[in-house]
Design an enzyme around this catalytic site. Structure first.
Site, PDB file in Angstrom:
ATOM      1  N   GLU A   1       2.900 -33.718 -10.210  1.00 16.46           N
ATOM      2  CA  GLU A   1       4.140 -34.479 -10.125  1.00 16.46           C
ATOM      3  C   GLU A   1       4.367 -35.210 -11.447  1.00 16.46           C
ATOM      4  O   GLU A   1       5.496 -35.442 -11.856  1.00 16.46           O
ATOM      5  CB  GLU A   1       4.007 -35.498  -8.971  1.00 16.46           C
ATOM      6  CG  GLU A   1       5.303 -36.101  -8.526  1.00 16.46           C
ATOM      7  CD  GLU A   1       5.256 -37.599  -8.501  1.00 16.46           C
ATOM      8  OE1 GLU A   1       5.629 -38.209  -9.521  1.00 16.46           O
ATOM      9  OE2 GLU A   1       4.858 -38.156  -7.470  1.00 16.46           O
TER      10      GLU A   1
ATOM     11  N   SER B   1       0.967 -40.850  -7.516  1.00 13.08           N
ATOM     12  CA  SER B   1       0.602 -39.522  -6.996  1.00 13.08           C
ATOM     13  C   SER B   1       0.528 -38.540  -8.166  1.00 13.08           C
ATOM     14  O   SER B   1       1.486 -38.419  -8.926  1.00 13.08           O
ATOM     15  CB  SER B   1       1.664 -39.010  -6.031  1.00 13.08           C
ATOM     16  OG  SER B   1       1.830 -39.894  -4.961  1.00 13.08           O
TER      17      SER B   1
ATOM     18  N   ARG C   1      11.394 -35.377  -5.493  1.00 10.47           N
ATOM     19  CA  ARG C   1      10.775 -35.716  -6.783  1.00 10.47           C
ATOM     20  C   ARG C   1      11.311 -34.860  -7.925  1.00 10.47           C
ATOM     21  O   ARG C   1      10.570 -34.439  -8.819  1.00 10.47           O
ATOM     22  CB  ARG C   1       9.245 -35.535  -6.715  1.00 10.47           C
ATOM     23  CG  ARG C   1       8.544 -36.519  -5.854  1.00 10.47           C
ATOM     24  CD  ARG C   1       8.744 -37.959  -6.339  1.00 10.47           C
ATOM     25  NE  ARG C   1       7.820 -38.851  -5.674  1.00 10.47           N
ATOM     26  CZ  ARG C   1       8.016 -39.367  -4.471  1.00 10.47           C
ATOM     27  NH1 ARG C   1       9.122 -39.098  -3.803  1.00 10.47           N
ATOM     28  NH2 ARG C   1       7.106 -40.157  -3.936  1.00 10.47           N
TER      29      ARG C   1
HETATM   30  N1  EPU Z   1      -3.966 -39.124   3.650  1.00 13.19           N
HETATM   31  C1  EPU Z   1      -5.265 -38.644   3.682  1.00 13.19           C
HETATM   32  N2  EPU Z   1      -6.147 -39.084   2.735  1.00 13.19           N
HETATM   33  C2  EPU Z   1      -5.775 -39.983   1.781  1.00 13.19           C
HETATM   34  C3  EPU Z   1      -4.472 -40.495   1.779  1.00 13.19           C
HETATM   35  C4  EPU Z   1      -3.570 -40.036   2.723  1.00 13.19           C
HETATM   36  O1  EPU Z   1      -5.623 -37.834   4.513  1.00 13.19           O
HETATM   37  O2  EPU Z   1      -6.624 -40.323   0.954  1.00 13.19           O
HETATM   38  C5  EPU Z   1      -3.019 -38.619   4.637  1.00 13.19           C
HETATM   39  C6  EPU Z   1      -2.408 -39.775   5.415  1.00 13.19           C
HETATM   40  O3  EPU Z   1      -3.121 -40.020   6.580  1.00 13.19           O
HETATM   41  C7  EPU Z   1      -1.025 -39.285   5.717  1.00 13.19           C
HETATM   42  C8  EPU Z   1      -0.714 -38.321   4.587  1.00 13.19           C
HETATM   43  O4  EPU Z   1      -1.931 -38.018   3.944  1.00 13.19           O
HETATM   44  O5  EPU Z   1      -1.013 -38.544   6.905  1.00 13.19           O
HETATM   45  C9  EPU Z   1       0.306 -38.851   3.613  1.00 13.19           C
HETATM   46  O6  EPU Z   1      -0.190 -40.024   2.983  1.00 13.19           O
HETATM   47  P1  EPU Z   1       0.775 -41.224   2.508  1.00 13.19           P
HETATM   48  O7  EPU Z   1       1.560 -41.735   3.653  1.00 13.19           O
HETATM   49  O8  EPU Z   1      -0.067 -42.187   1.752  1.00 13.19           O
HETATM   50  O9  EPU Z   1       1.844 -40.535   1.561  1.00 13.19           O
HETATM   51  P2  EPU Z   1       1.746 -39.403   0.437  1.00 13.19           P
HETATM   52  O10 EPU Z   1       2.501 -38.225   0.950  1.00 13.19           O
HETATM   53  O11 EPU Z   1       0.365 -39.185  -0.032  1.00 13.19           O
HETATM   54  C10 EPU Z   1       3.984 -40.058  -0.684  1.00 13.19           C
HETATM   55  C11 EPU Z   1       4.462 -40.221  -2.106  1.00 13.19           C
HETATM   56  C12 EPU Z   1       4.085 -41.601  -2.628  1.00 13.19           C
HETATM   57  C13 EPU Z   1       4.723 -42.643  -1.716  1.00 13.19           C
HETATM   58  C14 EPU Z   1       4.205 -42.429  -0.284  1.00 13.19           C
HETATM   59  C15 EPU Z   1       4.881 -43.359   0.702  1.00 13.19           C
HETATM   60  C16 EPU Z   1       4.464 -37.988  -3.065  1.00 13.19           C
HETATM   61  C17 EPU Z   1       3.795 -37.025  -4.003  1.00 13.19           C
HETATM   62  N3  EPU Z   1       3.876 -39.181  -2.943  1.00 13.19           N
HETATM   63  O12 EPU Z   1       2.570 -40.080  -0.743  1.00 13.19           O
HETATM   64  O13 EPU Z   1       4.662 -41.734  -3.914  1.00 13.19           O
HETATM   65  O14 EPU Z   1       4.411 -43.958  -2.140  1.00 13.19           O
HETATM   66  O15 EPU Z   1       4.508 -41.078   0.136  1.00 13.19           O
HETATM   67  O16 EPU Z   1       6.186 -42.937   0.932  1.00 13.19           O
HETATM   68  O17 EPU Z   1       5.497 -37.652  -2.474  1.00 13.19           O
HETATM   69  C18 EPU Z   1       4.277 -41.445  -6.240  1.00 13.19           C
HETATM   70  O18 EPU Z   1       5.192 -40.618  -6.226  1.00 13.19           O
HETATM   71  O19 EPU Z   1       3.663 -41.729  -7.312  1.00 13.19           O
HETATM   72  C19 EPU Z   1       3.888 -42.088  -4.998  1.00 13.19           C
HETATM   73  C20 EPU Z   1       2.882 -42.952  -4.939  1.00 13.19           C
END
Ligand code: EPU
Length: 353
Positions: free
Chosen positions: A346, A250, A175
């Site tokens: 972010e 995010s 990012r």
């Molecule tokens: N999780 C929770 N609670 C929640 C949501 C998620 O415990 O409310 C846990 C999930 O179970 C999972 C982990 O957190 O183990 C990660 O969640 P998720 O797969 O939804 O991905 P993320 O790391 O929260 C990142 C990016 C997103 C992108 C997704 C999918 C960042 C800051 N965010 O989210 O990007 O869509 O992966 O690849 O890296 C953005 O940048 O605006 C964005 C939406």
């Protein structure tokens, strides 16, 4: 054609007191005292000639989907609306897709998938513009923009010239890129060129949410279109559509901690999820930390964390930028208190706090 030249370039129009509410996906109300809609590269040249960049360091606006306006911007706002898409077949199963910075990102993904060009299907439905994509090296479901980045053209506001940047020049990271850091405010991205595959697609299906979805749908040999559709379905189920509810995706980055800190924390919190990085450090899901700290779906005034994804802050209607920022800081403090981990935004915070 008569003898007279028709090639007159329209000059950029400086507008006063422009309402930015509809131009940021958080739907925060703010007013730009000065605003220019930059529709082509010549507009930037004209602004340079007028001494604009000597007098101002403008705020550059793309799709407005990765920023939080915490007040009225004190600098002029340049909205980059440079359009156009061009595709070049360069042989060996590759095409170059060049897009004006103002093109809608998801629109490009759809065009690529429809033409059978692979590489960005995992990045479907990310809000924002083509020009904003490299700034924070957008990423989702195991793919980052840098994976198919060929080059970009940017306008150097200090010299008034256009420069080409290749992948190695951009300092891409999670990012992040140099356009977000040391070169912030210097360059304005005008167009982006992606290198896509027209055959022998390299599908990335390892991200758990994606592989689970494909299994559930009994899709065992997915096409790029299947992946695009799956990503769209997953995002729709987890992430709020800015057309319905104000948000900027995010809000925080996923924090990275050292192996030493990780081992200590894992001992205290055995259920802590993590991803080990090549560097040996560990990336923690901010969403999980925020969720565990009790913020998921919680509303304070007009602001909240989204009910299906704790990392997304939402404007339930009428929230000010400062209110959203204050909520983000409450979340940051409580995650720090509970886990001793720092969360960093972010999104770009714009305006004086
Ligand atoms: N999780 C929770 N609670 C929640 C949501 C998620 O415990 O409310 C846990 C999930 O179970 C999972 C982990 O957190 O183990 C990660 O969640 P998720 O797969 O939804 O991905 P993320 O790391 O929260 C990142 C990016 C997103 C992108 C997704 C999918 C960042 C800051 N965010 O989210 O990007 O869509 O992966 O690849 O890296 C953005 O940048 O605006 C964005 C939406």
């Amino acid at each position: 054609m008569n003898g007279k030249s028709e090639a007159k370039t329209d000059a950029p129009v400086l507008q006063q007191d422009v309402d930015l509410t509809g131009l940021n996906t958080m739907r925060v109300s703010a007013t730009a005292q000065q605003f220019v809609d930059v529709k082509n590269k010549q507009h930037l040249v004209e602004l340079f000639k007028s001494g604009f960049f000597e007098r101002h360091t403008p705020i550059i606006l793309g799709g407005g989907s990765n920023l939080l306006l915490v007040g009225d911007p004190q600098s002029p706002v340049l909205k980059i609306s440079i359009g156009g898409v061009k595709i070049d077949d360069i042989g060996n199963g590759h095409v170059l897709m060049k897009a004006g910075a103002g093109e809608n990102w998801h629109g490009l993904v759809v065009q690529a998938v429809e033409k059978g060009y692979g590489g960005i299907e995992n990045l479907a439905l990310i809000p924002g513009t083509a020009g904003a994509a490299p700034i924070q090296n957008i990423g989702a479901y195991g793919v980052e923009l840098q994976d198919c980045f060929e080059e970009l053209t940017a306008f150097d506001t200090s010299t008034g010239t256009f420069e080409t940047f290749k992948r190695a020049d951009c300092q891409f990271a999670y990012r992040d890129s140099m356009f977000k850091n040391n070169q912030r405010g210097v360059y304005i991205i005008c167009d982006l060129t992606l290198r896509l595959r027209s055959k022998n697609h390299r599908l990335v299906t390892g991200y758990k949410a994606l592989s689970d979805y494909l299994d559930r749908e009994n899709i065992h040999q997915p096409t790029i279109r299947d992946i695009c559709n799956a990503v769209v379905a997953i995002r729709r189920s987890k992430l709020p559509d800015p057309a319905d509810i104000g948000n900027a995706g995010s809000f925080f980055k996923n924090p990275v901690i050292s192996a030493k800190r990780y081992r200590k924390l894992k001992h205290e919190v055995p259920e802590l999820p993590s991803y080990k990085l090549d560097s040996g450090d560990y990336k923690l899901p901010a969403a999980w930390l925020i969720d565990q700290a009790g913020w998921k779906g919680k509303q304070v005034g007009n602001v909240g964390s989204y009910e299906n994804q704790a990392l997304v802050l939402v404007n339930h209607g009428g929230a000010t930028g400062r209110e959203i920022y204050a909520h983000a800081m409450r979340i940051r403090d409580s995650v720090q208190e509970r886990f001793g981990v720092d969360l960093n935004p972010e999104v770009n915070i714009i305006g004086e706090l």
